[in-house]
Enzyme design. Sequence first.
Site, PDB file in Angstrom:
ATOM      1  N   GLU A  77       0.827  -1.203   0.000  1.00 32.94           N
ATOM      2  CA  GLU A  77       0.000   0.000   0.000  1.00 32.94           C
ATOM      3  C   GLU A  77       0.861   1.254   0.000  1.00 32.94           C
ATOM      4  O   GLU A  77       1.908   1.290   0.648  1.00 32.94           O
ATOM      5  CB  GLU A  77      -0.910  -0.007   1.227  1.00 32.94           C
ATOM      6  CG  GLU A  77      -1.838  -1.213   1.218  1.00 32.94           C
ATOM      7  CD  GLU A  77      -2.805  -1.262   2.380  1.00 32.94           C
ATOM      8  OE1 GLU A  77      -3.815  -1.965   2.261  1.00 32.94           O
ATOM      9  OE2 GLU A  77      -2.563  -0.600   3.403  1.00 32.94           O
ATOM     10  N   CYS A  97       6.455  -6.538   8.125  1.00 25.39           N
ATOM     11  CA  CYS A  97       7.529  -5.871   8.862  1.00 25.39           C
ATOM     12  C   CYS A  97       7.925  -6.753  10.043  1.00 25.39           C
ATOM     13  O   CYS A  97       7.071  -7.382  10.663  1.00 25.39           O
ATOM     14  CB  CYS A  97       7.055  -4.511   9.366  1.00 25.39           C
ATOM     15  SG  CYS A  97       8.362  -3.587  10.194  1.00 25.39           S
ATOM     16  N   CYS A 101       5.833  -3.213  16.034  1.00 30.88           N
ATOM     17  CA  CYS A 101       5.345  -2.157  16.931  1.00 30.88           C
ATOM     18  C   CYS A 101       3.894  -2.475  17.326  1.00 30.88           C
ATOM     19  O   CYS A 101       3.087  -2.844  16.457  1.00 30.88           O
ATOM     20  CB  CYS A 101       5.392  -0.802  16.233  1.00 30.88           C
ATOM     21  SG  CYS A 101       7.053  -0.341  15.725  1.00 30.88           S
ATOM     22  N   GLY A 140       6.769  -1.472   6.483  1.00 32.73           N
ATOM     23  CA  GLY A 140       8.148  -1.939   6.572  1.00 32.73           C
ATOM     24  C   GLY A 140       9.099  -0.940   7.201  1.00 32.73           C
ATOM     25  O   GLY A 140       8.790   0.247   7.325  1.00 32.73           O
ATOM     26  N   GLU A 141      10.250  -1.444   7.615  1.00 27.07           N
ATOM     27  CA  GLU A 141      11.304  -0.603   8.195  1.00 27.07           C
ATOM     28  C   GLU A 141      12.343  -0.344   7.088  1.00 27.07           C
ATOM     29  O   GLU A 141      13.075  -1.256   6.682  1.00 27.07           O
ATOM     30  CB  GLU A 141      11.929  -1.336   9.393  1.00 27.07           C
ATOM     31  CG  GLU A 141      13.253  -0.790   9.893  1.00 27.07           C
ATOM     32  CD  GLU A 141      13.266   0.714  10.147  1.00 27.07           C
ATOM     33  OE1 GLU A 141      12.463   1.197  10.936  1.00 27.07           O
ATOM     34  OE2 GLU A 141      14.096   1.408   9.516  1.00 27.07           O
ATOM     35  N   SER A 195      11.298   7.009  15.113  1.00 28.60           N
ATOM     36  CA  SER A 195      10.142   6.597  15.923  1.00 28.60           C
ATOM     37  C   SER A 195      10.672   6.228  17.297  1.00 28.60           C
ATOM     38  O   SER A 195      11.215   5.147  17.487  1.00 28.60           O
ATOM     39  CB  SER A 195       9.470   5.373  15.301  1.00 28.60           C
ATOM     40  OG  SER A 195       8.926   5.702  14.066  1.00 28.60           O
ATOM     41  N   LEU A 196      10.519   7.128  18.235  1.00 30.33           N
ATOM     42  CA  LEU A 196      11.134   6.935  19.558  1.00 30.33           C
ATOM     43  C   LEU A 196      10.148   6.282  20.534  1.00 30.33           C
ATOM     44  O   LEU A 196      10.384   5.208  21.049  1.00 30.33           O
ATOM     45  CB  LEU A 196      11.616   8.295  20.086  1.00 30.33           C
ATOM     46  CG  LEU A 196      12.425   8.266  21.370  1.00 30.33           C
ATOM     47  CD1 LEU A 196      13.743   7.535  21.179  1.00 30.33           C
ATOM     48  CD2 LEU A 196      12.680   9.684  21.874  1.00 30.33           C
ATOM     49  N   HIS A 197       9.064   6.969  20.804  1.00 35.23           N
ATOM     50  CA  HIS A 197       7.919   6.462  21.583  1.00 35.23           C
ATOM     51  C   HIS A 197       8.187   6.096  23.041  1.00 35.23           C
ATOM     52  O   HIS A 197       7.296   5.544  23.706  1.00 35.23           O
ATOM     53  CB  HIS A 197       7.260   5.243  20.905  1.00 35.23           C
ATOM     54  CG  HIS A 197       6.970   5.453  19.451  1.00 35.23           C
ATOM     55  ND1 HIS A 197       6.413   6.611  18.957  1.00 35.23           N
ATOM     56  CD2 HIS A 197       7.186   4.654  18.361  1.00 35.23           C
ATOM     57  CE1 HIS A 197       6.290   6.505  17.647  1.00 35.23           C
ATOM     58  NE2 HIS A 197       6.758   5.346  17.261  1.00 35.23           N
ATOM     59  N   ASN A 271      -3.786   5.693  16.020  1.00 35.08           N
ATOM     60  CA  ASN A 271      -4.829   5.454  15.015  1.00 35.08           C
ATOM     61  C   ASN A 271      -5.310   4.012  15.173  1.00 35.08           C
ATOM     62  O   ASN A 271      -4.485   3.094  15.137  1.00 35.08           O
ATOM     63  CB  ASN A 271      -4.260   5.645  13.605  1.00 35.08           C
ATOM     64  CG  ASN A 271      -3.851   7.076  13.383  1.00 35.08           C
ATOM     65  OD1 ASN A 271      -4.597   8.005  13.645  1.00 35.08           O
ATOM     66  ND2 ASN A 271      -2.623   7.268  12.906  1.00 35.08           N
ATOM     67  N   CYS A 314      -1.027   6.560   9.764  1.00 31.47           N
ATOM     68  CA  CYS A 314       0.166   5.911  10.292  1.00 31.47           C
ATOM     69  C   CYS A 314      -0.207   4.709  11.148  1.00 31.47           C
ATOM     70  O   CYS A 314      -1.062   4.798  12.016  1.00 31.47           O
ATOM     71  CB  CYS A 314       0.976   6.882  11.141  1.00 31.47           C
ATOM     72  SG  CYS A 314       1.826   8.057  10.125  1.00 31.47           S
TER      73      CYS A 314
HETATM   74  S1  SF4 Z   1       5.560   1.191  12.679  1.00 37.86           S
HETATM   75 FE1  SF4 Z   1       7.025   0.832  11.043  1.00 37.86          FE
HETATM   76  S2  SF4 Z   1       8.647  -0.361  12.029  1.00 37.86           S
HETATM   77 FE2  SF4 Z   1       6.882  -0.480  13.398  1.00 37.86          FE
HETATM   78  S3  SF4 Z   1       5.832  -2.399  12.769  1.00 37.86           S
HETATM   79 FE3  SF4 Z   1       4.914  -0.668  11.638  1.00 37.86          FE
HETATM   80  S4  SF4 Z   1       5.991  -0.644   9.680  1.00 37.86           S
HETATM   81 FE4  SF4 Z   1       7.251  -1.829  11.122  1.00 37.86          FE
END
Ligand code: SF4
Length: 326
Positions: A77, A97, A101, A140-141, A195-197, A271, A314
């Site tokens: 997508e 991925c 997360c 994906g990363e 992406s710290l979080h 989200n 996101c």
């Molecule tokens: S936020 Fe990014 S790194 Fe984390 S699972 Fe989703 S796609 Fe993968």
Amino acid sequence: MKNLQRHTPVDIWSAPYGFTYKEMVEVIGEREAKILYSSLYKHSPKKEHLNMSLKTVYKDGDTEKYVYELLDGMYIETVFIKRRGGGTVCVSTQVGCSVGCIFCESGRNGFVRNLTTAEIVQQVILLLRKVNRIIFMGMGEPLFNYDNFIKAIHILRDRNGMNFPTDGITVSTVGPVKQLKKLREEHLKIQLTISLHATTQVVRNRIIPNMHLSKISDVVDGALSYAKRHNRKVVFAYLILPGINDRPSDIRQIANWFRGKNVMLNLLEYNPTSNTQIKKPAKQEMAVFKQQLERAGIEVTMRSSHGRNINAACGQLASKYNETNE
Ligand code: SF4
């Protein structure tokens, strides 16, 4: 043409979007490379040059979600958000991925495969829209598909083709330390979002389970080092999870790390995904947290998500089409 057949590997023709201009010149010569590059990037895409196809488009206000079918039957997508005079495209780099997360649908079924360079580049080309910002923030990363991702950037910014400005490109990553160091050394001034979080390893391991091998302090240091070397403001994305990462100790640690640095903290709201355990913060909670950070001397922004109604925001991207059509 005879010359082309003699010197061109089959893969140049089966996936020409995966080749830099320089590689094409080496294989098919400058004249042919110019013609091919111009045909790929300055005209409407030709069927014979494509190795993926548009399956469907979902629309929600200014946001469009494109579902592409790949040659092996997988789906990815890509999201396009209309802006004045063009738009932003959010590009995927992997099918699935491995990072997992907890707030993200993309990693729900694990990692399937890396996208090829051609599949990354075509997501931008096949939109047939004027793009003025490219963000690698889809499925994906990106840094776990490092070589294909970097090559795609070189192709997109090539003067013989799209000539896309580098500072219009952003990568969003969880910050694997080894790859972050590599990215710092690239001669690419792309914008970096981490992406710290979380502010502690324990909490980050809970939110981003498969990144426990990258120490949170190393991720922060790596990103700050990138900001310094490239003289670029680095954005740290921070999804607010009430009671988990919005405590006074979090504010103190964020201030320790970032006060006076070339950094912006981007507060995100969850989200909805299939993970129903996650509690969404109230607007008021977010506003208070933002205010406290600002008082601590941090530059903070709160971004609103686009495309929730079509699962394009996101954390919501997934191979939905695949799941519902099997
Ligand atoms: S936020 Fe990014 S790194 Fe984390 S699972 Fe989703 S796609 Fe993968």
